[in-house]
Motif scaffolding. Sequence first.
Motif, mmCIF file in Angstrom:
data_model
loop_
_atom_site.group_PDB
_atom_site.id
_atom_site.type_symbol
_atom_site.label_atom_id
_atom_site.label_comp_id
_atom_site.label_asym_id
_atom_site.label_seq_id
_atom_site.Cartn_x
_atom_site.Cartn_y
_atom_site.Cartn_z
ATOM 1 N N MET A 1 0.902 -1.284 -0.019
ATOM 2 C CA MET A 1 -0.044 -0.137 -0.064
ATOM 3 C C MET A 1 1.097 1.246 0.085
ATOM 4 O O MET A 1 1.934 1.310 0.625
ATOM 5 C CB MET A 1 -1.048 0.033 1.400
ATOM 6 N N ILE A 2 0.381 2.393 -0.797
ATOM 7 C CA ILE A 2 1.327 3.437 -0.982
ATOM 8 C C ILE A 2 0.164 4.512 -0.428
ATOM 9 O O ILE A 2 -0.791 4.849 -0.788
ATOM 10 C CB ILE A 2 1.771 3.583 -2.340
ATOM 11 N N GLY A 12 0.961 17.458 3.388
ATOM 12 C CA GLY A 12 1.407 16.759 4.506
ATOM 13 C C GLY A 12 2.508 15.820 4.336
ATOM 14 O O GLY A 12 2.829 15.647 3.176
ATOM 15 N N ARG A 13 3.235 15.507 5.317
ATOM 16 C CA ARG A 13 4.426 14.713 5.331
ATOM 17 C C ARG A 13 3.940 13.149 5.878
ATOM 18 O O ARG A 13 3.379 13.156 7.052
ATOM 19 C CB ARG A 13 5.435 15.201 6.230
ATOM 20 N N VAL A 14 3.998 12.353 5.176
ATOM 21 C CA VAL A 14 3.741 10.683 5.708
ATOM 22 C C VAL A 14 4.988 10.278 6.532
ATOM 23 O O VAL A 14 6.052 10.057 6.178
ATOM 24 C CB VAL A 14 3.701 9.741 4.421
ATOM 25 N N HIS A 15 4.563 10.323 7.910
ATOM 26 C CA HIS A 15 5.424 10.240 9.070
ATOM 27 C C HIS A 15 5.645 8.800 9.621
ATOM 28 O O HIS A 15 6.518 8.143 9.911
ATOM 29 C CB HIS A 15 5.024 10.993 9.962
ATOM 30 N N TRP A 16 4.316 7.955 9.289
ATOM 31 C CA TRP A 16 4.415 6.544 9.926
ATOM 32 C C TRP A 16 3.539 5.728 9.096
ATOM 33 O O TRP A 16 2.545 6.291 8.761
ATOM 34 C CB TRP A 16 4.118 6.582 11.197
ATOM 35 N N LEU A 17 3.986 4.604 8.639
ATOM 36 C CA LEU A 17 2.943 3.552 8.115
ATOM 37 C C LEU A 17 3.380 2.071 8.482
ATOM 38 O O LEU A 17 4.483 1.672 8.274
ATOM 39 C CB LEU A 17 3.315 3.691 6.562
ATOM 40 N N HIS A 21 -1.954 1.078 11.179
ATOM 41 C CA HIS A 21 -2.240 2.484 11.161
ATOM 42 C C HIS A 21 -1.324 3.191 10.248
ATOM 43 O O HIS A 21 -0.131 2.799 10.064
ATOM 44 C CB HIS A 21 -2.352 3.136 12.473
ATOM 45 N N PHE A 22 -1.713 4.717 9.982
ATOM 46 C CA PHE A 22 -0.573 5.528 9.449
ATOM 47 C C PHE A 22 -0.810 6.931 10.016
ATOM 48 O O PHE A 22 -1.930 7.154 10.248
ATOM 49 C CB PHE A 22 -0.295 5.308 7.915
ATOM 50 N N GLU A 48 -8.897 -2.298 7.450
ATOM 51 C CA GLU A 48 -9.384 -1.130 8.069
ATOM 52 C C GLU A 48 -7.796 -0.764 8.586
ATOM 53 O O GLU A 48 -7.230 -1.500 9.328
ATOM 54 C CB GLU A 48 -10.256 -1.633 9.244
ATOM 55 N N ARG A 49 -7.698 0.748 8.391
ATOM 56 C CA ARG A 49 -6.498 1.331 9.037
ATOM 57 C C ARG A 49 -6.891 2.501 9.982
ATOM 58 O O ARG A 49 -8.203 3.092 9.496
ATOM 59 C CB ARG A 49 -5.658 1.674 7.918
#
Length: 398
Positions: A1-2, A12-17, A21-22, A48-49
């Motif tokens: 998943m991207i 936004g900054r993608v901080h955690w994945l 959760h992300f 579900e996330r």
Amino acid sequence: MIVTTNIPCGNGRVHWLDPQHFEIQVIAYSKTPRYTFFKITGVEKDQEREVILRPDPYFDGDFRGIQGRIWVRRTEAGEWTALPDAEVEIAPNVIRFRLQLRKGEDCFVSTEPPREYPQTTRELFAIADAYPDEATMRVIGHSVEHRPIFLLRVTAPGNPVSPGKEDRPVVFIFAGEHASEFAGEEMVRGMLALVTARSEEAEKLREQFIFDFILNMNPDGNFHGWHQYNALDWLAHNYQEKTDRSWHHEFEPYFEGKLPDASPETRASADWINRVRPAFVLGAHSWLGHDGNPGAFYANPAALDEAMYEKICLLNQDAKEEAAKFGVDFETFSAANLCKGHLGGYLMSQNRALAYTIEGHMNMGRKNLQALGAALLQRWLANEGLGLQRETVPEVAR
């Protein structure tokens, strides 16, 4: 998943994945962190996330006061729908919700469903093509990154339309000054639909007035997902200085001849106003607080002459009555600093034009915002106390 914000209007900054959760950090461009837009793709199975939004860690701000919603669109052509309020936790330092993801389906998430500059441009050209006798597209300038600033002029066939040669009042309506405030743009879209309709009422409006519409006054900000910034503002950005460098504060010094090297977006819109001398100027913005209600800002009454303030009171009253029909309050505020560089406030204080800064709220949804925008413009143009059918703005030095 991207998960990515590297999309038009993305923020936004993608901080955690991880598998559970992300986390997205919502970047603040001049104001508090308030807008995010990201895309989820490559989903390999239904799942579900949990999604966590956090404020920009480099900015001394939080989500306090936000009363917005989380909007989701599934597929590129899908409709935006809001998650139920009960399923979204909004706290000063976190916004938290759960998202159902489906195998093979792209998912888009935003705090304020965006309108991308290329899409809006195509729509404006489509209107000009559909109404060749009433609507014309013009380029009044370019952004720092050389994107055209398009203006759509709408009036009756045969009306003089050469800039500076108009013989009837010009109504100048713009959105996108604050590039991620899309609720305001929805109100302007409703106004545009009102004056381009194939109806007897719209024909009368086109005969009485000349309408100038700009939906993207800050194209670079729209493309990059910046809030108030243009490209020069972002290059000069420094979190440590805490200095508001937003280009829209340049209007007062530019009009006064004190800032000849103002941003090209400032010069384009200000030069157009100097040239066509509008009788009525409407700037459209949006906010995320105020209990989901729309509203407006106007200049401090102390900065206005008596006649201008009386007209502002009429605008306020009309707006409150029209908003009540939609089951919402229309909240109005005077702002002492609105004359300091803000376009509408400056024009009011100098008696250059009747000017008003409306604020939409996306909680109403796109269709209701468009309907409210149309109702407001229709009401104001018919209000004889505003004198818009009779008044024009005095000549100014060119």
